[in-house]
Structure formats: structure tokens, C-alpha cells
Design a protein around this motif. Structure first.
Motif, mmCIF file in Angstrom:
data_model
loop_
_atom_site.group_PDB
_atom_site.id
_atom_site.type_symbol
_atom_site.label_atom_id
_atom_site.label_comp_id
_atom_site.label_asym_id
_atom_site.label_seq_id
_atom_site.Cartn_x
_atom_site.Cartn_y
_atom_site.Cartn_z
ATOM 1 N N VAL A 147 0.841 -1.201 0.000
ATOM 2 C CA VAL A 147 0.000 0.000 0.000
ATOM 3 C C VAL A 147 0.872 1.246 0.000
ATOM 4 O O VAL A 147 0.660 2.183 -0.790
ATOM 5 C CB VAL A 147 -0.956 -0.001 1.216
ATOM 6 C CG1 VAL A 147 -1.611 1.371 1.389
ATOM 7 C CG2 VAL A 147 -2.028 -1.069 1.045
ATOM 8 N N ASN A 148 1.855 1.268 0.879
ATOM 9 C CA ASN A 148 2.745 2.418 0.954
ATOM 10 C C ASN A 148 3.591 2.561 -0.306
ATOM 11 O O ASN A 148 3.786 3.673 -0.825
ATOM 12 C CB ASN A 148 3.667 2.304 2.172
ATOM 13 C CG ASN A 148 2.941 2.561 3.479
ATOM 14 O OD1 ASN A 148 2.130 3.478 3.555
ATOM 15 N ND2 ASN A 148 3.209 1.761 4.492
ATOM 16 N N ARG A 176 2.985 1.562 -3.387
ATOM 17 C CA ARG A 176 2.224 1.977 -4.564
ATOM 18 C C ARG A 176 1.767 3.430 -4.501
ATOM 19 O O ARG A 176 1.357 3.983 -5.526
ATOM 20 C CB ARG A 176 1.031 1.035 -4.750
ATOM 21 C CG ARG A 176 1.453 -0.370 -5.187
ATOM 22 C CD ARG A 176 0.365 -1.398 -4.995
ATOM 23 N NE ARG A 176 0.820 -2.730 -5.411
ATOM 24 C CZ ARG A 176 0.210 -3.862 -5.097
ATOM 25 N NH1 ARG A 176 -0.887 -3.839 -4.329
ATOM 26 N NH2 ARG A 176 0.688 -5.008 -5.525
ATOM 27 N N SER A 177 1.863 4.032 -3.341
ATOM 28 C CA SER A 177 1.483 5.436 -3.214
ATOM 29 C C SER A 177 2.625 6.382 -3.561
ATOM 30 O O SER A 177 2.402 7.592 -3.698
ATOM 31 C CB SER A 177 1.010 5.725 -1.781
ATOM 32 O OG SER A 177 2.108 5.684 -0.875
ATOM 33 N N LYS A 195 10.446 4.389 -4.897
ATOM 34 C CA LYS A 195 10.087 3.019 -4.558
ATOM 35 C C LYS A 195 11.342 2.182 -4.316
ATOM 36 O O LYS A 195 11.371 1.339 -3.412
ATOM 37 C CB LYS A 195 9.232 2.413 -5.673
ATOM 38 C CG LYS A 195 7.861 3.078 -5.814
ATOM 39 C CD LYS A 195 7.074 2.511 -6.990
ATOM 40 C CE LYS A 195 5.735 3.228 -7.134
ATOM 41 N NZ LYS A 195 4.941 2.707 -8.279
#
Length: 549
Positions: A64-65, A67-68, A75
Motif C-alpha cells: 500500500v505504501n 504503490r502510493s 520506490k
């Protein structure tokens, strides 16, 4: 006393950390995954929030983190930070999401990460050994707390297609070893990344306030040779039987080092031998589609360095296995470099090119070489972005019903052509493989799924087989076996959609099969330690690390 559950590993640290020291050990840390009982027994009470999370929940939170985040470089940094604090969770995320994560921790993102390494550097991983450390390399290796079975080493002179990045090239050994663990189950404790920092000739880096390496020109000649030899001697003494992979050395050093050590040490060069095997496997797959024989192909390389001659050498061996003489097989492989077609009689040809210098009138450009030689396959490994122009692709399609087009250079900016261009300018007839990832291409009602001719299909399995058997040497026969095994993993459904390689989520299965094939060669040729097991595949699979608490 209860210790945190460690993934199956053949070696353990000599200490038993507790409390904060435990949370700061990435090989032992589970973060919020520590159970209530472990928190009491290991002095963790109070250092962690009350909630106990499963590994699956932790992984979902990471994704979740991740992909944000707005860019691939951010990344990369986030994944690197996870790697530094919780190795098991890092590899769980990588293994379960390999299609998404591999391009972030290796090509193409790792190229940009190496260029920006001084800015994003957070925590040392592996060993930096500089030219100033001559005479005490053994002492430095003794600082490593684990029993290394696999070393990936670079001097940073030729990082991907980006050139001399000096000590910033450490991102490559770190990334390669991450793939060894994720794709072939080599335990992280057995992996040692090494940067041989001999300086850099990159003026931009020498003037960069944040450059992390030696601020001097590269040492060369006898001083360089003695430095590398001291490292090789010390590494083999510190870690008996260790497998050493040479990575991203410039041509002049790569060939010399491989030839110097390959007959008495367990070494290989992935840029030469791994690239060769993955390209040969792609050719085998392409020939399953067009129905041809390798012995009948004419291959023209854009490039004449490590990758090109490595591929050509293995292709020649495979053609000879199909019945051609060495002279006949050599004649079917041609190299081009910055000066044009490599031909006999041309001045100042380097040694590795001489084998492919054929009788032919001079040809200065790649398109004319295609029109003259009429190749059935072109393979780009020169890191010249866009070199497979529309005219090149159209000409290949005019000469061949199913032209073989491999644009293998990376990162993406150095690719000879995109997947979309390869299919569009050959009207969907190209048998295409790439060095960087591309999305599926829709053309004339058909969807093509290009797949990377990525060395990660080969080197993890080769390393797995060599380490599992305690192989004394890594041979060309092992890479030939790896190429055949990889090609055999490609299904009919893969070929139907234009994919010359298996789906990446199958990489651990593929690596195990390659490991078993390599192990078979090691036992057959008397290179392995001990007798051969009855079930080679089962034996190799039993050696594979699985990242779980």
C-alpha cells in the motif's frame, strides 16, 4: 530462551541479540510480527506497539505504501530501506510480487539508482574495498560476520549501459544478490556484495560533492591486476569454495579476469556467460515458432563487447552440437562495433573480436550490413538507444518471414528499439525479446506479450546448482544446459502470444530446474563435492531458502 524464528539457514551469527539490537538486525527482525511470547523472552516489550501482525498483513501494508509513491526511484529507496530492516519481509514482498518488484530493485530502476547513489545512500550493505586497502584485504574480509558462499563483485567501470559509475556501482551487486535470494532461494546470509573501488574516470562523479567513492582516477595495469588478485586470493581463503561472480567490469578487464581465474576457481562472468545463455534460450524459443534450425541461422550482432562475443561463442557451440564445423558456425555469426562490421584485416581489433573477423568488404553501418549479410536474427547489445530504426526493422521483415529481433540493452533509454516498434515495423511478424520490461502490444487485433531476455532467468539457477553441489568450477557446459532448460520452460501458450521466455512469476520453478541441470553437469564431469543424489531436482529444491517467519 526463545529466539526469533530464523529462516532455514546453514550459518548463524555467533551472537544472540536482544531488545533494540535484535530489532536492528535485518536477518532476525520481524518488527510487529514478533509474537507476545517472543516479546517477553527477547526483551522487546515496550519497543513495539501492542498489535501483532501476520507476515501477510505486513506485506500488504508495505505494498500500500509502496504503490502510493510517485516515482520508481522513491520506490527503490523504500524497498532498500525495508531490505535493511527486515530481510524476510523484503524477500516475501519480492517473491510474491516479482513482476511488479523486480523492475524496481533491478533493471531498469537500478541504473538510475546507481547514478544517484550518493544522494540516496542510507546504510552500507556488503563490503567496499578500495585501492587504498591494498595489503589488508584479508583483514577487511574477516570483518564480514557470515559465511559467504556467493560473492558478486564489480569495479563499477561499466554499469549496465551507463558506463563508469565508480563506487556508485555497488547497487548492481546488491541488486543481483537480491535476485539470487528471491529467484533461486540462495540464503541472504550466504550472499556478499563487494565493490572494488579503484577510482573512477567519470569527471562528473569526481566533482560531485556527494560521491561516496575514491576521488581519483582509476588505477590500471600491474597495480590493478595485483589488487584484484589480492582480493581473489583473500576471498577464496576467507570463504573456501565460494562462488564469485564478476559483474559489470569493462571489456578489457572482464575477458582477462574470466580467462585468468575460470580454470582454477569457481567463477563466472554474468555479462559474458549469463547473457549468452539467456539469448541462446531465446533463439531456441524463436526457432520453435518459425520451425528453423539453429545451424541454418545467420546472426548479426550490434555490439562486439562482452555480451556480443559471449552470446556468439555459445551460439557457435550450439551450432556445432547440431553438426556444423567450428569454421562453419563462426561464419554464421557477425559482429558490428562503432567502426562498422568486424572484418578480417581491420586494424586495431581487440583479441575477443578476432574470432569473428571474417573475409568481407568493409561495411560502415548496421543497415548496410543487414542488406549485405541477410541475417535471420539481429541481436542488440551495444547500449545504443534506438539503433534498430524503422528501416532496420522493415528490412529484416523484407528478408525474413519471421525475423528474430532481440533488443537486449538496458536500461530502457539504451534499448535498441521498443516492443511496439519491433512489432509495428515488421507488421507483427518479429520474434522479439527485450532487455528492459515492456507492456503488451496490441496490433491488428492481436496482443503480443514481449518478455525480457533478462539474465535473472539464468544466473540465479546457475549459482544455485553450483552452490548446492559445491562445484569446483563453473563451465560453459553448465550455461549450455541452463539455456536448453530455460527454453524448455517456455510453453505453447507463451509462444502463441509471442513470449520467448516463461512468465516471471515462474522464476523459482525455472531456477530450480536450471539448478538441477547445472548440478547434473557438475556431477557428470567430476566437479561436485560428494556423490550425486538420486533426485537432483529434489536435492536442489531442498537447498532453497523460503522467506517466512
Amino acid at each position: 530462551m526463545t529466539q526469533p524464528q530464523r529462516m532455514s539457514a546453514p550459518t548463524l551469527p555467533t551472537y544472540s541479540p536482544r531488545g533494540l539490537a535484535l530489532l536492528r538486525d535485518p536477518l532476525l527482525n520481524k518488527g510487529t510480527g514478533f509474537t507476545e511470547q517472543e516479546r517477553d523472552a527477547l526483551g522487546l516489550r515496550g519497543f513495539l506497539p501492542a498489535g501483532v501482525m501476520s507476515m501477510q498483513a505486513q506485506a500488504e501494508r508495505i505494498l500500500v505504501n509502496l504503490r502510493s509513491l510517485p516515482s520508481d526511484l522513491e520506490k527503490y529507496v523504500a524497498l532498500n530501506a525495508l531490505h535493511d530492516r527486515n530481510e524476510a519481509l523484503f524477500f516475501r514482498v519480492v517473491c510474491d510480487n516479482i513482476d511488479e518488484i523486480q523492475p524496481l530493485i533491478y533493471t531498469p530502476t537500478v541504473g538510475l539508482a546507481c547514478q544517484k547513489y550518493g544522494l540516496i545512500f542510507q546504510r552500507p550493505r556488503g563490503l567496499f574495498i578500495s585501492a587504498n586497502d591494498r595489503g589488508r584485504i584479508a583483514e577487511i574480509l574477516a570483518n564480514w560476520p557470515y559465511r559467504a558462499k556467493l560473492i558478486v563483485v564489480t569495479d563499477g567501470e561499466r554499469i549496465l549501459g551507463l558506463g563508469d559509475l565508480g563506487a556508485n556501482g555497488m547497487g548492481i551487486p546488491v541488486g543481483k544478490l537480491s535476485l539470487y535470494s528471491a529467484c533461486a532461494g540462495i540464503h541472504p546470509e550466504e550472499c556478499l556484495p563487494v565493490m572494488l573501488d579503484v577510482g573512477t574516470n567519470n569527471e562528473e562523479l569526481l566533482n560531485d560533492a556527494y560521491y561516496i567513492g575514491l576521488r581519483q582516477k582509476r588505477i590500471t595495469g600491474a597495480a590493478y591486476d595485483a589488487f584484484v588478485d589480492e582480493f581473489m586470493t583473500a576471498a577464496r581463503a576467507a570463504f573456501p569454495g565460494v562462488l564469485i561472480q564478476f559483474e559489470d567490469f569493462a571489456n578489457h578487464a572482464a575477458f582477462k579476469l574470466l580467462h585468468k581465474y575460470r580454470d582454477d576457481a569457481c567463477v563466472f562472468n554474468d555479462d559474458i556467460q549469463g547473457t549468452a545463455a539467456v539469448a541462446l534460450a531465446g533463439l531456441f524459443s524463436a526457432l520453435r515458432i518459425n520451425g528453423g534450425k539453429l545451424r541454418d541461422q545467420t546472426v548479426l550482432f550490434l555490439g562486439a563487447g562482452e555480451a556480443a562475443t559471449g552470446i556468439a561463442d555459445l551460439v557457435v557451440s550450439a551450432m556445432m552440437a547440431e553438426g556444423l564445423s567450428e569454421a562453419e558456425a563462426l561464419r554464421r555469426n557477425w559482429l558490428t562495433d562503432s567502426r562498422g562490421l568486424v572484418i578480417k584485416g581491420r586494424e586495431n581489433l581487440h583479441g575477443h573480436k578476432l574470432r569473428y573477423a571474417h573475409e568481407q568488404a568493409p561495411i560502415g553501418d548496421f543497415l548496410t550490413a543487414i542488406k549485405t549479410l541477410k541475417p535471420t536474427a539481429i541481436i542488440g547489445v551495444a547500449a545504443v538507444g534506438g539503433a534498430f530504426t524503422p528501416e532496420v526493422l522493415q528490412t529484416m521483415a523484407e528478408l525474413n518471414e519471421r525475423p528474430i529481433v532481440f533488443a537486449l540493452s538496458n536500461p530502457t533509454s539504451k534499448a535498441e528499439c521498443s516492443a511496439e516498434a519491433a512489432y509495428r515495423y515488421t507488421k507483427g511478424r518479429a520474434l522479439f525479446a527485450c532487455g528492459s520490461p515492456y507492456d503488451p502490444v496490441r496490433l491488428d487485433g492481436k496482443t503480443f506479450v514481449p518478455r525480457q531476455g533478462n539474465n535473472s532467468y539464468i544466473f540465479p539457477g546457475v549459482g544455485l546448482g553450483a552452490i548446492a553441489t559445491g562445484a569446483r568450477l563453473v563451465t560453459d557446459e553448465m550455461f549450455m544446459a541452463a539455456a536448453h532448460t530455460l527454453a524448455n520452460c517456455v510453453t505453447g501458450a507463451d509462444l502463441e502470444q509471442g513470449s520467448l521466455y516463461p512468465a516471471l512469476p515462474r522464476i523459482r520453478e525455472v531456477s530450480a530446474l536450471i539448478g538441477a541441470a547445472v548440478a547434473g553437469v557438475a556431477y557428470q564431469n567430476g566437479l561436485a563435492a560428494g556423490p550425486a543424489p538420486n533426485d537432483l531436482l529434489g536435492f536442489v529444491e531442498s537447498k532453497m531458502y523460503d522467506a517466512r517467519y
